[in-house]
Design an enzyme around this catalytic site. Structure first.
Site, PDB file in Angstrom:
ATOM      1  N   ASN A 109       9.088   8.287   5.463  1.00 27.58           N
ATOM      2  CA  ASN A 109       7.994   9.096   4.912  1.00 27.58           C
ATOM      3  C   ASN A 109       7.057   9.552   6.016  1.00 27.58           C
ATOM      4  OD1 ASN A 109       4.988   8.038   4.622  1.00 27.58           O
ATOM      5  ND2 ASN A 109       6.343   6.241   4.735  1.00 27.58           N
ATOM      6  N   ARG A 110       6.486  10.732   5.777  1.00 27.94           N
ATOM      7  CA  ARG A 110       5.384  11.217   6.635  1.00 27.94           C
ATOM      8  C   ARG A 110       4.314  11.815   5.711  1.00 27.94           C
ATOM      9  NH1 ARG A 110       9.750  14.647   8.347  1.00 27.94           N
ATOM     10  NH2 ARG A 110       9.737  16.672   7.300  1.00 27.94           N
ATOM     11  N   ALA A 170       0.840  -1.203   0.000  1.00 27.69           N
ATOM     12  CA  ALA A 170       0.000   0.000   0.000  1.00 27.69           C
ATOM     13  C   ALA A 170       0.873   1.250   0.000  1.00 27.69           C
ATOM     14  CB  ALA A 170      -0.880  -0.001   1.248  1.00 27.69           C
ATOM     15  N   PHE A 186       2.000   2.997  -2.638  1.00 21.92           N
ATOM     16  CA  PHE A 186       2.700   3.319  -3.882  1.00 21.92           C
ATOM     17  C   PHE A 186       1.685   3.861  -4.890  1.00 21.92           C
ATOM     18  CE2 PHE A 186       5.890   3.460  -6.975  1.00 21.92           C
ATOM     19  CZ  PHE A 186       7.099   3.094  -6.414  1.00 21.92           C
ATOM     20  N   SER A 246       4.741  -5.882   8.352  1.00 23.92           N
ATOM     21  CA  SER A 246       4.179  -4.819   9.137  1.00 23.92           C
ATOM     22  C   SER A 246       4.227  -3.521   8.338  1.00 23.92           C
ATOM     23  CB  SER A 246       5.028  -4.618  10.418  1.00 23.92           C
ATOM     24  OG  SER A 246       6.303  -4.092  10.063  1.00 23.92           O
ATOM     25  N   ASN A 247       3.697  -2.485   8.964  1.00 25.85           N
ATOM     26  CA  ASN A 247       3.868  -1.139   8.412  1.00 25.85           C
ATOM     27  C   ASN A 247       5.267  -0.621   8.791  1.00 25.85           C
ATOM     28  OD1 ASN A 247       3.249   1.526   7.410  1.00 25.85           O
ATOM     29  ND2 ASN A 247       1.091   1.010   7.716  1.00 25.85           N
ATOM     30  N   THR A 248       5.491   0.662   8.627  1.00 25.84           N
ATOM     31  CA  THR A 248       6.829   1.246   8.862  1.00 25.84           C
ATOM     32  C   THR A 248       7.128   1.413  10.358  1.00 25.84           C
ATOM     33  OG1 THR A 248       5.824   3.419   8.614  1.00 25.84           O
ATOM     34  CG2 THR A 248       6.870   2.481   6.668  1.00 25.84           C
ATOM     35  N   GLY A 287       1.117  11.162   5.375  1.00 24.09           N
ATOM     36  CA  GLY A 287      -0.125  11.557   6.058  1.00 24.09           C
ATOM     37  C   GLY A 287      -1.384  11.264   5.250  1.00 24.09           C
ATOM     38  N   PHE A 288      -1.408  10.124   4.573  1.00 24.35           N
ATOM     39  CA  PHE A 288      -2.613   9.679   3.840  1.00 24.35           C
ATOM     40  C   PHE A 288      -3.109  10.707   2.815  1.00 24.35           C
ATOM     41  CE2 PHE A 288      -4.319   6.661   7.429  1.00 24.35           C
ATOM     42  CZ  PHE A 288      -3.310   5.765   7.135  1.00 24.35           C
ATOM     43  N   LYS A 333      -3.633  -4.635   9.151  1.00 29.95           N
ATOM     44  CA  LYS A 333      -2.208  -4.276   9.008  1.00 29.95           C
ATOM     45  C   LYS A 333      -1.726  -3.581  10.285  1.00 29.95           C
ATOM     46  CE  LYS A 333       1.066  -2.018   5.892  1.00 29.95           C
ATOM     47  NZ  LYS A 333       1.243  -1.400   4.563  1.00 29.95           N
ATOM     48  N   THR A 389      -3.469   3.877   1.103  1.00 32.17           N
ATOM     49  CA  THR A 389      -4.618   4.006   2.000  1.00 32.17           C
ATOM     50  C   THR A 389      -5.602   5.050   1.469  1.00 32.17           C
ATOM     51  OG1 THR A 389      -3.391   3.285   3.929  1.00 32.17           O
ATOM     52  CG2 THR A 389      -5.287   4.673   4.350  1.00 32.17           C
ATOM     53  N   ASN A 421       1.784   8.321  10.677  1.00 33.76           N
ATOM     54  CA  ASN A 421       1.703   9.746  10.324  1.00 33.76           C
ATOM     55  C   ASN A 421       0.302  10.349  10.416  1.00 33.76           C
ATOM     56  OD1 ASN A 421       4.522   9.739   9.608  1.00 33.76           O
ATOM     57  ND2 ASN A 421       3.906   8.557   7.809  1.00 33.76           N
ATOM     58  N   THR A 422      -0.650   9.581  10.950  1.00 42.54           N
ATOM     59  CA  THR A 422      -1.986  10.124  11.214  1.00 42.54           C
ATOM     60  C   THR A 422      -2.180  10.068  12.723  1.00 42.54           C
ATOM     61  OG1 THR A 422      -2.890   9.446   9.083  1.00 42.54           O
ATOM     62  CG2 THR A 422      -4.467   9.723  10.877  1.00 42.54           C
ATOM     63  N   SER A 439      -2.054   1.253  11.463  1.00 46.10           N
ATOM     64  CA  SER A 439      -0.620   1.142  11.735  1.00 46.10           C
ATOM     65  C   SER A 439       0.257   2.236  11.158  1.00 46.10           C
ATOM     66  CB  SER A 439      -0.118  -0.205  11.208  1.00 46.10           C
ATOM     67  OG  SER A 439      -0.560  -0.434   9.886  1.00 46.10           O
ATOM     68  N   SER A 440      -0.296   3.174  10.390  1.00 42.89           N
ATOM     69  CA  SER A 440       0.568   4.231   9.835  1.00 42.89           C
ATOM     70  C   SER A 440       0.952   5.194  10.950  1.00 42.89           C
ATOM     71  CB  SER A 440      -0.149   4.971   8.712  1.00 42.89           C
ATOM     72  OG  SER A 440      -0.301   4.123   7.619  1.00 42.89           O
TER      73      SER A 440
HETATM   74  C1  LIG Z   1       6.196   6.665   0.854  1.00 43.43           C
HETATM   75  C2  LIG Z   1       5.430   5.567   1.524  1.00 43.43           C
HETATM   76  C3  LIG Z   1       4.050   5.662   1.652  1.00 43.43           C
HETATM   77  C4  LIG Z   1       3.339   4.650   2.282  1.00 43.43           C
HETATM   78  N1  LIG Z   1       1.985   4.754   2.390  1.00 43.43           N
HETATM   79  C5  LIG Z   1       1.276   3.760   2.977  1.00 43.43           C
HETATM   80  C6  LIG Z   1      -0.130   3.815   3.076  1.00 43.43           C
HETATM   81  O1  LIG Z   1      -0.762   4.750   2.585  1.00 43.43           O
HETATM   82  N2  LIG Z   1      -0.771   2.804   3.709  1.00 43.43           N
HETATM   83  C7  LIG Z   1      -0.117   1.721   4.233  1.00 43.43           C
HETATM   84  O2  LIG Z   1      -0.754   0.819   4.788  1.00 43.43           O
HETATM   85  N3  LIG Z   1       1.232   1.624   4.142  1.00 43.43           N
HETATM   86  C8  LIG Z   1       1.931   2.611   3.528  1.00 43.43           C
HETATM   87  N4  LIG Z   1       3.275   2.510   3.422  1.00 43.43           N
HETATM   88  C9  LIG Z   1       3.960   1.331   4.016  1.00 43.43           C
HETATM   89  C10 LIG Z   1       4.179   0.253   2.987  1.00 43.43           C
HETATM   90  O3  LIG Z   1       2.969  -0.255   2.492  1.00 43.43           O
HETATM   91  C11 LIG Z   1       5.005  -0.914   3.575  1.00 43.43           C
HETATM   92  O4  LIG Z   1       4.234  -1.559   4.561  1.00 43.43           O
HETATM   93  C12 LIG Z   1       6.299  -0.451   4.200  1.00 43.43           C
HETATM   94  O5  LIG Z   1       6.913   0.534   3.402  1.00 43.43           O
HETATM   95  C13 LIG Z   1       7.282  -1.604   4.395  1.00 43.43           C
HETATM   96  O6  LIG Z   1       7.611  -2.189   3.165  1.00 43.43           O
HETATM   97  P1  LIG Z   1       8.987  -1.869   2.375  1.00 43.43           P
HETATM   98  O7  LIG Z   1      10.096  -2.014   3.349  1.00 43.43           O
HETATM   99  O8  LIG Z   1       8.996  -2.851   1.242  1.00 43.43           O
HETATM  100  O9  LIG Z   1       8.878  -0.472   1.873  1.00 43.43           O
HETATM  101  C14 LIG Z   1       4.013   3.512   2.787  1.00 43.43           C
HETATM  102  C15 LIG Z   1       5.405   3.412   2.644  1.00 43.43           C
HETATM  103  C16 LIG Z   1       6.100   4.405   2.018  1.00 43.43           C
HETATM  104  C17 LIG Z   1       7.600   4.275   1.873  1.00 43.43           C
END
Ligand SMILES: Cc1cc2nc3c(=O)[nH]c(=O)nc-3n(C[C@H](O)[C@H](O)[C@H](O)COP(=O)(O)O)c2cc1C
Length: 358
Positions: free
Chosen positions: A125-126, A76, A78, A253-255, A128-129, A225, A100, A191-192, A188-189
């Site tokens: 990244n931040r 998610a 990208f 997981s998320n970030t 923020g959806f 997530k 998202t 930035n919100t 799990s993000s």
């Molecule tokens: C720039 C950016 C934006 C992201 N936006 C979202 C998002 O909108 N929703 C979400 O669930 N995860 C988001 N993620 C997290 C990714 O979906 C992924 O879970 C995370 O980057 C870990 O995978 P990676 O190490 O392959 O990047 C984002 C990540 C990045 C780098």
């Protein structure tokens, strides 16, 4: 012959590297423009440089998600707005996740909000959806006929109070109930404000009972997530509840939340160990009963192997596409096949959970 093969690989790699001369978000927007217009079709595809036999079975059947030709999907964030789905299919992903998405369109945080940390193959990244909202994304997904499964990742609007967040998720579930192969509840993000506070058993139970009342048929395709920063005790309690309440699966997981050198969520190589450990923590609870998708620092086919070994049935990538270029999936599949052979596997589905058996 060999020279020709290498030139193809170099061309693909150059396409990725040339975008990295731009600031991170500009490069992302340029890449999205190219994918929207499906220009990757004209980029020479890399040949199988590792010369691994092709008769390995990479197919995965995942309840609540679908049948995959191989285990590598797009994470998610990208293609938040579903503007380039056919373009990502050209890049040979086996499934895609949009979002998202929030009920209403919103601009996200002020720029700059996306940064590279090259030496660590990571991003912060931040965002923020930032997204176009339910209605626009629905129309685009509906208008993109695809051969592969597509999931929709749901969030809450920034101005929605945390105590009312459940209504934003329900709006999303109702809006997207007839579309897509699976749906993700993103709690799990980093930035919100307030979003991660929702990652608790009480919220999961409330969500389940609302789903049962309003869209019961969806439960078997709703994935949760989670973030990698929850302390172990809270994490385990949450997994117990998600398992009991019979959601479709987990995305781990998320970030990872960081404050330096920039505030935001860190992804990529540096996240790999942390997010893989969360797969293990979750597996300890559900013992394979709950399907999992591994996300976080999958940069190579070896990483794909290790996420599957720790119990994931598939992986998602984001940062690898930035650092490895448009043919990241093909490169990683070759490496994954080599790793499978090294460990004596011919079927990817047999790799799932092997860390706990062998
Ligand atoms: C720039 C950016 C934006 C992201 N936006 C979202 C998002 O909108 N929703 C979400 O669930 N995860 C988001 N993620 C997290 C990714 O979906 C992924 O879970 C995370 O980057 C870990 O995978 P990676 O190490 O392959 O990047 C984002 C990540 C990045 C780098």
């Amino acid at each position: 012959m060999r020279l020709k093969l290498n030139v193809k690989r170099i061309l693909g790699d150059l396409a990725g590297a040339s975008l990295r001369v731009f600031p991170a978000e500009t490069a992302h927007d340029l890449g999205m423009f190219l994918l929207k217009h499906r220009l990757a079709r004209f980029l020479p595809r890399p040949a199988d440089t590792l010369e691994v036999p092709h008769d390995l079975d990479l197919h995965m059947r995942i309840p609540g998600l679908g049948d995959l030709v191989h285990p590598i999907g797009l994470a998610a964030g990208f293609d938040k707005n579903a503007i380039a789905l056919r373009g990502f299919e050209d890049l040979q992903f086996s499934f895609l996740e949009v979002g998202t998405v929030t009920p209403l369109a919103q601009p996200g945080n002020p720029k700059p909000r996306m940064f590279r940390s090259r030496s660590e193959y990571s991003l912060i990244n931040r965002m923020g959806f930032n997204n176009d909202g339910h209605r626009a994304v629905y129309d685009r997904v509906e208008g993109s006929p695809l051969r592969i499964p597509v999931g929709v990742n749901l969030g809450k609007n920034k101005q929605t109070l945390t105590e009312h967040a459940i209504s934003d998720y329900l709006k999303g579930l109702i809006h997207f109930k007839n579309l897509g192969s699976y749906i993700v509840i993103n709690i799990s993000s980093p930035n919100t404000p307030g979003l991660r506070e929702l990652a608790n058993p009480e919220f999961i139970r409330r969500l389940k009972s609302e789903i049962e009342m309003q869209v019961p048929e969806l439960l078997k395709k709703i994935w949760i997530k989670l973030d990698p920063d929850l302390p172990r005790k809270e994490f385990i309690a949450l997994i117990e509840t998600i398992t009991e309440e019979r959601f479709a699966g987990l995305i781990l997981s998320n970030t990872h939340r960081v404050t330096w050198p920039e505030a935001g969520g860190m992804s990529g190589h540096i996240l790999s160990h942390l997010s893989s450990e969360r797969l293990t923590w979750a597996y300890e609870v559900h013992r394979g009963a709950l399907p999992m998708i591994g996300s976080g620092g999958v940069m190579s086919g070896i990483d794909v192997f290790h996420k599957l070994a720790r119990g994931a049935s598939a992986v998602q990538i984001y940062t690898a596409l930035v650092y490895r270029g448009p043919w990241a999936v093909l490169h990683m599949l070759e490496e994954f096949k080599a790793e499978m052979l090294l460990h004596g596997y011919t079927r990817a589905s047999d790799v799932v959970g092997c860390h706990y058996r062998d």
